[in-house]
Design an enzyme around this catalytic site. Sequence first.
Site, mmCIF file in Angstrom:
data_model
loop_
_atom_site.group_PDB
_atom_site.id
_atom_site.type_symbol
_atom_site.label_atom_id
_atom_site.label_comp_id
_atom_site.label_asym_id
_atom_site.label_seq_id
_atom_site.Cartn_x
_atom_site.Cartn_y
_atom_site.Cartn_z
ATOM 1 N N ASP A 8 0.824 -1.210 0.000
ATOM 2 C CA ASP A 8 0.000 0.000 0.000
ATOM 3 C C ASP A 8 0.862 1.266 0.000
ATOM 4 O OD1 ASP A 8 -2.279 1.854 0.753
ATOM 5 O OD2 ASP A 8 -3.293 -0.072 0.821
ATOM 6 N N HIS A 29 -3.744 4.907 4.316
ATOM 7 C CA HIS A 29 -4.465 3.705 3.921
ATOM 8 C C HIS A 29 -3.771 2.425 4.397
ATOM 9 C CE1 HIS A 29 -6.241 1.159 0.579
ATOM 10 N NE2 HIS A 29 -7.304 1.786 1.044
ATOM 11 N N SER A 85 -11.516 -2.086 0.580
ATOM 12 C CA SER A 85 -10.200 -1.894 1.201
ATOM 13 C C SER A 85 -10.155 -2.450 2.610
ATOM 14 C CB SER A 85 -9.893 -0.402 1.314
ATOM 15 O OG SER A 85 -9.228 0.043 0.181
#
Length: 683
Positions: free
Chosen positions: A173, A214, A388
């Site tokens: 990520d 994230h 996600s």
Amino acid sequence: MVWNIALGKGFICVLALWLGFILPLCKTRIYTNHWAVRIAGGPEFADTIASKYGYKNMGQIGDLKDYYHFFHSRTIKRSTVFSRGSHSFISMEPKVEWIEQQVVKRRIKRDYKAGPPSPPSPPQSIYFNDAKWTSMWYIHCNDDIHNCQSDMNIVGAWKRGYTGKDVVVTILDDGIERNHPDLVQNYDTQASYDVNGNDLDPMPRYDASNENKHGTRCAGEVAASANNSHCTVGIAYNAKIGGVRMLDGDVTDMVEAKSLSLQPQHIDIYSASWGPDDDGKTVDGPASLARQAFENGIRQGRKGRGSIFVWASGNGGRSRDHCSCDGYTNSIYTISISSTAESGKKPWYLEECASTLSTTYSSGENYDRKIITTDLRQRCTDSHTGTSASAPMAAGIIALALEANVLLTWRDVQHIIVKTSRAGHLNAPDWKTNAAGYNVSHLYGFGLMDAEAMVKEAERWKQVPSQHICVESADRQIRTIRPEHVVRSVYKATGCIDNSNHHVIYLEHVVVRITITHPRRGDLSINLTSPSGTKSQLLANRLFDHSMEGFKNWEFMTTHCWGEKATGDWILEIYDSPSQLRSQKVPGKLKEWSLVLYGTSVHPYSSLRYEKPRSAEPPTDDEFPEEYSGPCDTECNENGCEGPGPHNCINCLHYFLKFKNNTRTCVSECPSGFFRDDKKRCK
Ligand SMILES: *[C@@H]1O[C@H](CO)[C@@H](O)[C@H](O)[C@H]1NC(C)=O
Ligand SMILES: *[C@@H]1O[C@H](CO)[C@@H](O)[C@H](O)[C@H]1NC(C)=O
Ligand SMILES: *[C@@H]1O[C@H](CO)[C@@H](O)[C@H](O)[C@H]1NC(C)=O
Ligand SMILES: [Ca+2]
Ligand SMILES: [Ca+2]
């Protein structure tokens, strides 16, 4: 679209006004000053060749042997034309077997901007002292007034002693905040890397908008420390967690390959919550290096048992995207994970397709609760969202199963997920039971994951037989696709019966390779019906897909025929529903299609494959005399016996055992050598 975070800056986009629609055309390729090169003979050769042509050899690409990353500082960083000059003569060098200037790929994170914070949760029974423990609804949903009805049974797996110990998970990520108080304890340097910065430290880049939060959010879901009073509890709270910083910069094929092939003997599970644009018009997948990284991981990773790649199925629901157009989720090597809201309703961002394997909880409507996890700047958040959030949750659950049985191969993991995922209260209009008895849907795959059921299966699992790949011959009859007509093509599959290395009787994944020309790709829908009658929708209409490129050997994948028999008539149906947006009237053509059947030539769960269960009490010798030479016991199965003796059945009647003296009894679990028949139950 607000939920898309564009990574590629500097795209040259042309806005075309066409039938009243603004169509951005972003066709231009962006070339970087990085090259991927294949040179045999070792790194010294690579170094010599690099310096001869003015490149810097940045080293081997991940775990891919003979592949090197070359950097050319005198080429501009981003260009719309590929680089020419004396350095480009490198391709003439005899030792250079292959070279490719890396182009920027658009890859987006699969969360979205959250609305107002979730409603507070009521107090409940406390297991842990972590600040957010009581509101972690998706872990203990049963003791909650917001009853989420179907439990992923994570606590059940913990109670059996599994917490992810010795399992290594990494998050591919935008980095990981390795010094977060809830991550620092489980943080694993060896499972981490900064591909964007080309160093060992995947710490995120901080900015005012916290753009790079994230990866840290995904990591906490897997392995936040338990009972340390901080923040949350990870699903595999004793697993090791790493992070690869690879989304905070230009994503190229090489960047993906380096990430997917990082330390395959050390990392067990790679979790990816990103992919091509979910804009409902993109068709894109892994290019050559990323493909090799997947295959390398599958063949060699985890001491040959295969790396586990977990993927978020996509957030393009609102753009009517279909995850079959995403070559990452659509790959047999990835475990594609969908999301369901707490209520069991379909979240607005969900993408349907036949390659989804399973589902975990995530956000839904604004009033539904979201996912609580670690956040950037040593904080916690209760608003992690989208598919996600679902992929790392699945990665955490798989980590529990790998702790229960480290010998599981990449296919064993998928088999166990298929067997144990449940429809529960998950709401879908298309639930169907396939011929092997599994319920499956295009929204949710085989349903919600069940951690306790998975670790129980894992405990007593024996590896499934080796994978056979049967490539059926291609049907090259060209067929015109007339608007509002169904093109129907039937293929009689033999399952490669003539070749014992390729023979497939029991199916796992099924791939359809297809080449179609068409004036507007989004007008096409495609179904595949298996010989047993299970219909998979391989493609649905996509409102925004105006492309005239059709499909060139695109591989559509379905999991819906899992466990079914391979031989017989497979029916492909293509329908063209012409939209107003179509400029050309030339009809499309089906040029070629072929089936690739994956599976085994022997039953994957033949009785002898099960080891003695750890918990269930095995039958005594008295009840099951070893020397029985009679026929297969008719009572014990429908599918016949696998091997000699009456008890080597493929299924035992669900919870129902018949003994030699003709008495019957109900048992709570099939003992060793017996298999549940999910169609039959004891009263
Ligand atoms: C968590 O810590 C508390 C003490 O703060 C202890 O009472 C409790 O048993 C611990 N929980 C678990 C599951 O270990
Ligand atoms: C599949 O769904 C049907 C209908 O909802 C249900 O009766 C059956 O128990 C399910 N089977 C399994 C294996 O979950
Ligand atoms: C595919 O199947 C779906 C669901 O049964 C149906 O609505 C659709 O019309 C079918 N499309 C084709 C191309 O047969
Ligand atoms: Ca904690
Ligand atoms: Ca998508």
